[in-house]
Design a protein around this motif. Sequence first.
Motif, PDB file in Angstrom:
ATOM      1  N   GLN A  21       0.815  -1.214   0.000  1.00  0.00           N
ATOM      2  CA  GLN A  21       0.000   0.000   0.000  1.00  0.00           C
ATOM      3  C   GLN A  21       0.852   1.269   0.000  1.00  0.00           C
ATOM      4  O   GLN A  21       0.480   2.288  -0.594  1.00  0.00           O
ATOM      5  CB  GLN A  21      -0.932  -0.017   1.209  1.00  0.00           C
ATOM      6  CG  GLN A  21      -2.016  -1.089   1.097  1.00  0.00           C
ATOM      7  CD  GLN A  21      -2.729  -1.370   2.404  1.00  0.00           C
ATOM      8  OE1 GLN A  21      -2.216  -1.047   3.485  1.00  0.00           O
ATOM      9  NE2 GLN A  21      -3.897  -1.975   2.331  1.00  0.00           N
ATOM     10  N   THR A  24       2.818   1.377  -3.851  1.00  0.00           N
ATOM     11  CA  THR A  24       2.047   1.541  -5.088  1.00  0.00           C
ATOM     12  C   THR A  24       1.515   2.977  -5.184  1.00  0.00           C
ATOM     13  O   THR A  24       1.288   3.637  -4.163  1.00  0.00           O
ATOM     14  CB  THR A  24       0.858   0.565  -5.138  1.00  0.00           C
ATOM     15  OG1 THR A  24       0.109   0.650  -3.918  1.00  0.00           O
ATOM     16  CG2 THR A  24       1.336  -0.864  -5.337  1.00  0.00           C
ATOM     17  N   TRP A  28      -3.892   4.197  -7.630  1.00  0.00           N
ATOM     18  CA  TRP A  28      -4.273   2.818  -7.967  1.00  0.00           C
ATOM     19  C   TRP A  28      -5.297   2.289  -6.962  1.00  0.00           C
ATOM     20  O   TRP A  28      -5.261   2.620  -5.773  1.00  0.00           O
ATOM     21  CB  TRP A  28      -3.060   1.907  -7.967  1.00  0.00           C
ATOM     22  CG  TRP A  28      -2.152   2.103  -9.145  1.00  0.00           C
ATOM     23  CD1 TRP A  28      -2.227   3.072 -10.099  1.00  0.00           C
ATOM     24  CD2 TRP A  28      -1.007   1.300  -9.482  1.00  0.00           C
ATOM     25  NE1 TRP A  28      -1.210   2.942 -11.017  1.00  0.00           N
ATOM     26  CE2 TRP A  28      -0.446   1.863 -10.669  1.00  0.00           C
ATOM     27  CE3 TRP A  28      -0.411   0.188  -8.914  1.00  0.00           C
ATOM     28  CZ2 TRP A  28       0.699   1.323 -11.272  1.00  0.00           C
ATOM     29  CZ3 TRP A  28       0.722  -0.356  -9.510  1.00  0.00           C
ATOM     30  CH2 TRP A  28       1.263   0.201 -10.689  1.00  0.00           C
ATOM     31  N   ILE A  30      -6.584  -0.898  -5.028  1.00  0.00           N
ATOM     32  CA  ILE A  30      -6.190  -2.251  -4.638  1.00  0.00           C
ATOM     33  C   ILE A  30      -7.397  -2.959  -4.049  1.00  0.00           C
ATOM     34  O   ILE A  30      -7.946  -2.532  -3.028  1.00  0.00           O
ATOM     35  CB  ILE A  30      -5.041  -2.223  -3.610  1.00  0.00           C
ATOM     36  CG1 ILE A  30      -3.833  -1.479  -4.190  1.00  0.00           C
ATOM     37  CG2 ILE A  30      -4.650  -3.641  -3.209  1.00  0.00           C
ATOM     38  CD1 ILE A  30      -2.705  -1.269  -3.196  1.00  0.00           C
ATOM     39  N   ARG A  31      -7.801  -4.040  -4.719  1.00  0.00           N
ATOM     40  CA  ARG A  31      -8.951  -4.811  -4.243  1.00  0.00           C
ATOM     41  C   ARG A  31      -8.461  -6.154  -3.700  1.00  0.00           C
ATOM     42  O   ARG A  31      -8.092  -7.052  -4.460  1.00  0.00           O
ATOM     43  CB  ARG A  31      -9.944  -5.023  -5.391  1.00  0.00           C
ATOM     44  CG  ARG A  31     -10.550  -3.727  -5.912  1.00  0.00           C
ATOM     45  CD  ARG A  31     -11.659  -4.010  -6.900  1.00  0.00           C
ATOM     46  NE  ARG A  31     -12.339  -2.790  -7.318  1.00  0.00           N
ATOM     47  CZ  ARG A  31     -12.047  -2.098  -8.414  1.00  0.00           C
ATOM     48  NH1 ARG A  31     -11.076  -2.532  -9.209  1.00  0.00           N
ATOM     49  NH2 ARG A  31     -12.704  -1.006  -8.727  1.00  0.00           N
ATOM     50  N   GLU A  32      -8.445  -6.256  -2.390  1.00  0.00           N
ATOM     51  CA  GLU A  32      -7.959  -7.478  -1.758  1.00  0.00           C
ATOM     52  C   GLU A  32      -8.940  -8.624  -1.980  1.00  0.00           C
ATOM     53  O   GLU A  32     -10.159  -8.440  -1.889  1.00  0.00           O
ATOM     54  CB  GLU A  32      -7.747  -7.244  -0.261  1.00  0.00           C
ATOM     55  CG  GLU A  32      -7.144  -8.421   0.469  1.00  0.00           C
ATOM     56  CD  GLU A  32      -6.855  -8.116   1.925  1.00  0.00           C
ATOM     57  OE1 GLU A  32      -6.442  -9.052   2.643  1.00  0.00           O
ATOM     58  OE2 GLU A  32      -7.054  -6.950   2.352  1.00  0.00           O
ATOM     59  N   TYR A  43      -6.528  -7.802  -6.781  1.00  0.00           N
ATOM     60  CA  TYR A  43      -6.633  -7.235  -8.120  1.00  0.00           C
ATOM     61  C   TYR A  43      -6.348  -5.745  -7.992  1.00  0.00           C
ATOM     62  O   TYR A  43      -6.861  -5.089  -7.087  1.00  0.00           O
ATOM     63  CB  TYR A  43      -8.021  -7.467  -8.720  1.00  0.00           C
ATOM     64  CG  TYR A  43      -8.238  -8.884  -9.176  1.00  0.00           C
ATOM     65  CD1 TYR A  43      -7.808  -9.304 -10.430  1.00  0.00           C
ATOM     66  CD2 TYR A  43      -8.859  -9.813  -8.340  1.00  0.00           C
ATOM     67  CE1 TYR A  43      -7.987 -10.613 -10.847  1.00  0.00           C
ATOM     68  CE2 TYR A  43      -9.037 -11.134  -8.748  1.00  0.00           C
ATOM     69  CZ  TYR A  43      -8.601 -11.520 -10.008  1.00  0.00           C
ATOM     70  OH  TYR A  43      -8.759 -12.816 -10.421  1.00  0.00           O
ATOM     71  N   ILE A  44      -5.507  -5.251  -8.879  1.00  0.00           N
ATOM     72  CA  ILE A  44      -5.158  -3.832  -8.844  1.00  0.00           C
ATOM     73  C   ILE A  44      -5.647  -3.170 -10.126  1.00  0.00           C
ATOM     74  O   ILE A  44      -5.372  -3.652 -11.228  1.00  0.00           O
ATOM     75  CB  ILE A  44      -3.640  -3.624  -8.697  1.00  0.00           C
ATOM     76  CG1 ILE A  44      -3.158  -4.219  -7.372  1.00  0.00           C
ATOM     77  CG2 ILE A  44      -3.287  -2.139  -8.783  1.00  0.00           C
ATOM     78  CD1 ILE A  44      -1.654  -4.064  -7.146  1.00  0.00           C
ATOM     79  N   GLU A  45      -6.385  -2.082  -9.971  1.00  0.00           N
ATOM     80  CA  GLU A  45      -6.816  -1.295 -11.122  1.00  0.00           C
ATOM     81  C   GLU A  45      -5.857  -0.129 -11.287  1.00  0.00           C
ATOM     82  O   GLU A  45      -5.669   0.670 -10.369  1.00  0.00           O
ATOM     83  CB  GLU A  45      -8.254  -0.799 -10.938  1.00  0.00           C
ATOM     84  CG  GLU A  45      -8.812  -0.200 -12.199  1.00  0.00           C
ATOM     85  CD  GLU A  45     -10.331  -0.305 -12.288  1.00  0.00           C
ATOM     86  OE1 GLU A  45     -10.886   0.172 -13.303  1.00  0.00           O
ATOM     87  OE2 GLU A  45     -10.944  -0.848 -11.364  1.00  0.00           O
TER      88      GLU A  45
END
Length: 301
Positions: A21, A24, A28, A30-32, A43-45
Amino acid sequence: MRFPKRTDKHIKESDSWKVLQIRTPAEWIIREVTERDYGVDAYIELVSVSGEVSGNLCSVQLKSSEKVKWEPDNTCKFSGIKKSTINYWMNLPVPVFLMFADLVKRKLYFCAVKEQVRQNYASFIDIRETFQFYFHNELEVGTDVGHVLFMWYYFKEKAFKQLTNYLRDILIHCEAYFNFILGNQGRDFFLYVDDERQLTLIHLHKCCKFLAEYLEIKWEVIDLSTAFEKDMETWKDSGCLLHENTLTEILEQLEPIFIEIIKKAKWLVTEQQKDYWENTDWPLYNVYYNLELENFKRKYW
């Protein structure tokens, strides 16, 4: 009185998430993933600096260590990942990155999973149950160089399906495309180019531009929209979109790049990633392998 204990494993997992965290980019998303048994932690957008959320998504597996041992060549290896997990990663429709957190120095490194598997496919398909990945200390999340390289690997992987299609397209039509390039240069400059040849030009230009960029070949061909605008300014002819002299200019620029694309495409398929293509797309590999560049050069070049 006894109480639950927080294990070292859980402490390291939480700490590695803090590093992720911190390192990055703030924009961005960050979906844990709550269930991580299948090899995806998040998943990272990849949101742009200007805040554009465009659906650029990647999956991440996060590993960590309190001491990263770098070799003299600035690489370190991470072993023990099950090939069943990697098979799952290879099947995912998004780019996959393995990230490695240095818990002491608070740094985060990455490697592009699918790219490394393709580059070392013989090791991937051997009898061993696990596979070894390599990290390079230049591929660090949170640095300017690392960010550029991360995005480069991301978009390169995202384009891989298109790469396969274009590699097949240019191979199947190699002779016809090159005859088109040669046969449409030097015609009467004032004549117009018919619709069929315009369509061929548009498709060939798009195919070559994609492959040149993917294969890291310098692209020095005029953009077609610019070429059409230039043609209109020169001829002032609203009834004709393209004249022969403009077509000649485009094809003269395209000819040497087309040749370089054919050579480098063969090198990619039959040398750099030989084991991958030989085992996953035998017809493509075999036709490229049997493409005799010297004979082809004598015949057409």
